[in-house]
Design a protein around this motif. Structure first.
Motif, short mmCIF file in Angstrom:
data_model
loop_
_atom_site.label_atom_id
_atom_site.label_comp_id
_atom_site.label_asym_id
_atom_site.label_seq_id
_atom_site.Cartn_x
_atom_site.Cartn_y
_atom_site.Cartn_z
N PRO A 304 0.80 -1.24 0.00
CA PRO A 304 0.00 0.00 0.00
C PRO A 304 0.83 1.28 0.00
O PRO A 304 0.30 2.35 -0.33
CB PRO A 304 -0.85 -0.12 1.28
N SER A 305 2.10 1.20 0.34
CA SER A 305 2.94 2.41 0.35
C SER A 305 3.45 2.76 -1.05
O SER A 305 4.04 3.84 -1.24
CB SER A 305 4.13 2.23 1.30
N LEU A 306 3.23 1.88 -2.03
CA LEU A 306 3.75 2.10 -3.37
C LEU A 306 2.71 2.71 -4.29
O LEU A 306 1.52 2.39 -4.18
CB LEU A 306 4.21 0.77 -3.98
N PRO A 307 3.13 3.59 -5.21
CA PRO A 307 2.19 4.06 -6.23
C PRO A 307 1.82 2.89 -7.14
O PRO A 307 2.61 1.96 -7.31
CB PRO A 307 2.99 5.14 -6.98
N PRO A 308 0.62 2.92 -7.73
CA PRO A 308 0.22 1.82 -8.62
C PRO A 308 1.20 1.65 -9.78
O PRO A 308 1.75 2.63 -10.29
CB PRO A 308 -1.15 2.26 -9.13
N LEU A 309 1.37 0.42 -10.19
CA LEU A 309 2.30 0.12 -11.28
C LEU A 309 1.94 0.91 -12.54
O LEU A 309 2.82 1.43 -13.23
CB LEU A 309 2.28 -1.38 -11.58
N ASP A 310 0.66 1.02 -12.83
CA ASP A 310 0.23 1.72 -14.05
C ASP A 310 0.47 3.23 -13.98
O ASP A 310 0.37 3.90 -15.01
CB ASP A 310 -1.26 1.46 -14.32
N SER A 311 0.74 3.76 -12.77
CA SER A 311 0.96 5.20 -12.66
C SER A 311 2.43 5.57 -12.87
O SER A 311 2.75 6.77 -12.95
CB SER A 311 0.51 5.68 -11.27
N LEU A 312 3.31 4.60 -12.94
CA LEU A 312 4.74 4.88 -13.12
C LEU A 312 5.01 5.32 -14.56
O LEU A 312 4.17 5.13 -15.45
CB LEU A 312 5.58 3.65 -12.77
N ALA A 313 6.15 5.97 -14.75
CA ALA A 313 6.45 6.58 -16.06
C ALA A 313 7.76 6.03 -16.62
O ALA A 313 8.74 6.77 -16.77
CB ALA A 313 6.53 8.09 -15.90
N PRO A 314 7.79 4.76 -16.98
CA PRO A 314 9.04 4.17 -17.52
C PRO A 314 9.32 4.70 -18.92
O PRO A 314 8.42 5.20 -19.60
CB PRO A 314 8.73 2.68 -17.55
N PRO A 315 10.56 4.58 -19.39
CA PRO A 315 10.88 4.98 -20.76
C PRO A 315 10.19 4.07 -21.76
O PRO A 315 9.90 2.91 -21.46
CB PRO A 315 12.41 4.82 -20.82
N VAL A 316 9.93 4.62 -22.94
CA VAL A 316 9.27 3.83 -23.98
C VAL A 316 10.35 3.06 -24.75
O VAL A 316 10.90 3.54 -25.75
CB VAL A 316 8.45 4.72 -24.93
N ILE A 317 10.68 1.90 -24.25
CA ILE A 317 11.69 1.04 -24.87
C ILE A 317 11.21 -0.40 -24.83
O ILE A 317 10.29 -0.73 -24.07
CB ILE A 317 13.06 1.13 -24.15
N ASP A 318 11.81 -1.24 -25.65
CA ASP A 318 11.55 -2.68 -25.59
C ASP A 318 12.60 -3.29 -24.68
O ASP A 318 13.80 -3.27 -24.98
CB ASP A 318 11.65 -3.27 -27.01
N LEU A 319 12.14 -3.82 -23.54
CA LEU A 319 13.09 -4.37 -22.57
C LEU A 319 13.93 -5.50 -23.16
O LEU A 319 15.03 -5.79 -22.67
CB LEU A 319 12.33 -4.87 -21.33
N SER A 320 13.43 -6.13 -24.20
CA SER A 320 14.19 -7.21 -24.86
C SER A 320 15.48 -6.69 -25.46
O SER A 320 16.41 -7.45 -25.71
CB SER A 320 13.34 -7.86 -25.95
N ASP A 321 15.53 -5.35 -25.72
CA ASP A 321 16.70 -4.78 -26.38
C ASP A 321 17.82 -4.40 -25.39
O ASP A 321 18.91 -4.02 -25.82
CB ASP A 321 16.30 -3.53 -27.17
N LEU A 322 17.54 -4.45 -24.09
CA LEU A 322 18.55 -4.03 -23.11
C LEU A 322 19.84 -4.84 -23.24
O LEU A 322 20.94 -4.30 -23.12
CB LEU A 322 17.99 -4.16 -21.69
N ALA A 323 19.69 -6.14 -23.48
CA ALA A 323 20.89 -7.00 -23.55
C ALA A 323 21.84 -6.57 -24.65
O ALA A 323 23.06 -6.68 -24.51
CB ALA A 323 20.47 -8.46 -23.75
N SER A 324 21.29 -6.04 -25.74
CA SER A 324 22.13 -5.71 -26.90
C SER A 324 23.04 -4.51 -26.64
O SER A 324 24.01 -4.31 -27.36
CB SER A 324 21.25 -5.44 -28.12
N VAL A 325 22.72 -3.69 -25.62
CA VAL A 325 23.53 -2.50 -25.34
C VAL A 325 24.15 -2.53 -23.94
O VAL A 325 24.77 -1.54 -23.52
CB VAL A 325 22.69 -1.21 -25.51
#
Length: 339
Positions: A304-325
């Motif tokens: 309950p101390s956390l903001p809802p997951l849907d309210s967060l503002a992550p970068p618009v990236i494909d997490l699958s691409d993280l490994a490549s960089v």
């Protein structure tokens, strides 16, 4: 003893055997054993794995190490690896194994349990819990209004000597990798060099940064959100606070821990049951209440101390691409003089 009595006893016996089968799990997998390479520590997932064994009858051999070390081991072992499942704490380590072609494709019904943005775009691994990047700060010296709108604000000379980072830690490197995907190498290099010029305090990992903010020896630090919740659970209270950026960017990266099944596994059904268990209600509640992460399956409440997951503002990236960089991220951090 009459015929009817015998029939009742036979039916009772059959029912008892059926109940045992249900308790011990699927007959096809109950006597099997799997090997899990876990980049999550025994402290975080050991009890969960014990529950899985008790519920299914499937024996689990676990090799614990860092996710990056296990990814390197899997790459070296290739198709000869004894591992059936790779449970990692970050998408970059999972992506490394996916890029090597060592994961099997997961079933659609299993992938459908989690929002697609937290799993591999080609279905080779699935997220099981989420952690957000945040700023931890000493609330006796800093108020939320003092903090910048994004991580770019920490390049201001006003923050010289006041910011703490863990530049060799996997979560910081994943954050830098996300920055590369969002703004390119030149923009990321510029940010890292500006941060280095501000002479940040450096630590080996997130936990000591949070502890230092709690003790008042660090004003602000870049960490994952759940370390502070764990500290508060242990101590009862803290003067440190988490700040979630509201503007989208790498400073708000939400990183899933996840799992994939090795294509070389000889126990794919048992391995699938293990991954399914990680997405079960009881496992998702474990992540929410014991490790203070975000559960990724709908219907399981967050702390309950956390903001809802849907309210967060992550970068618009494909997490699958993280490994490549990821390797390039490590290079840029070193070139900036932070390693």
């Amino acid at each position: 003893m009459n015929h009817n009595t015998n029939r009742v006893r036979l039916l009772a016996g059959a029912l008892a055997l059926a109940l045992v089968a249900v308790a011990c799990g699927d007959d096809d997998t109950a006597d099997q054993a799997i090997t899990v390479y876990s980049g999550r520590s025994e402290e975080l997932v050991g009890s969960l794995i014990t529950e899985f064994q008790e519920e299914t009858g499937i024996t689990v051999e676990v090799r614990y190490a860092s996710s990056t070390d296990l990814a390197a081991t899997l790459r070296e072992e290739g198709s000869n690896s004894p591992a059936d499942v790779f449970l990692a704490q970050d998408p970059a380590s999972l992506g490394t194994i996916a890029e090597e072609g060592l994961f099997a494709t997961l079933p659609d019904d299993l992938l459908a349990m989690v929002p697609s943005r937290f799993s591999d775009s080609e279905g080779r691994w699935v997220g099981v819990s989420g952690r957000s990047r945040v700023v931890v700060y000493d609330s006796t010296r800093i108020s939320p209004e003092d903090l910048p709108a994004t991580v770019d604000g920490f390049t201001d000379p006003a923050w010289k000597g006041r910011l703490a980072i863990a530049p060799s830690n996997g979560s910081f490197l994943a954050f830098v990798a996300a920055m590369i995907l969002e703004r390119g190498e030149d923009g990321t290099r510029e940010w890292l060099e500006a941060i280095a010029a501000n002479q940040p305090q450096t630590f080996s990992s997130n936990s000591p940064i949070v502890a230092a903010a709690d003790e008042g020896t660090v004003e602000v630090g870049l960490v994952n959100h759940y370390y502070l919740l764990g500290l508060v659970a242990d101590k009862g209270s803290s003067t440190a606070r988490n700040h979630f950026f509201t503007e989208a960017g790498p400073g708000s990266l939400v990183m899933p821990a996840g799992a994939g099944i090795l294509a070389s596994s000889d126990s794919t059904e048992a391995a699938k049951r293990f991954v399914e268990f990680l997405l079960s209600k009881e496992a998702q509640e474990h992540f929410a209440t014991e490790t203070f992460e975000y559960p990724l399956v709908e219907g399981v409440a967050t702390d309950p101390s956390l903001p809802p997951l849907d309210s967060l503002a992550p970068p618009v990236i494909d997490l699958s691409d993280l490994a490549s960089v990821l390797d390039r991220a490590t290079d840029l951090v070193a070139e900036a003089g932070l390693l």
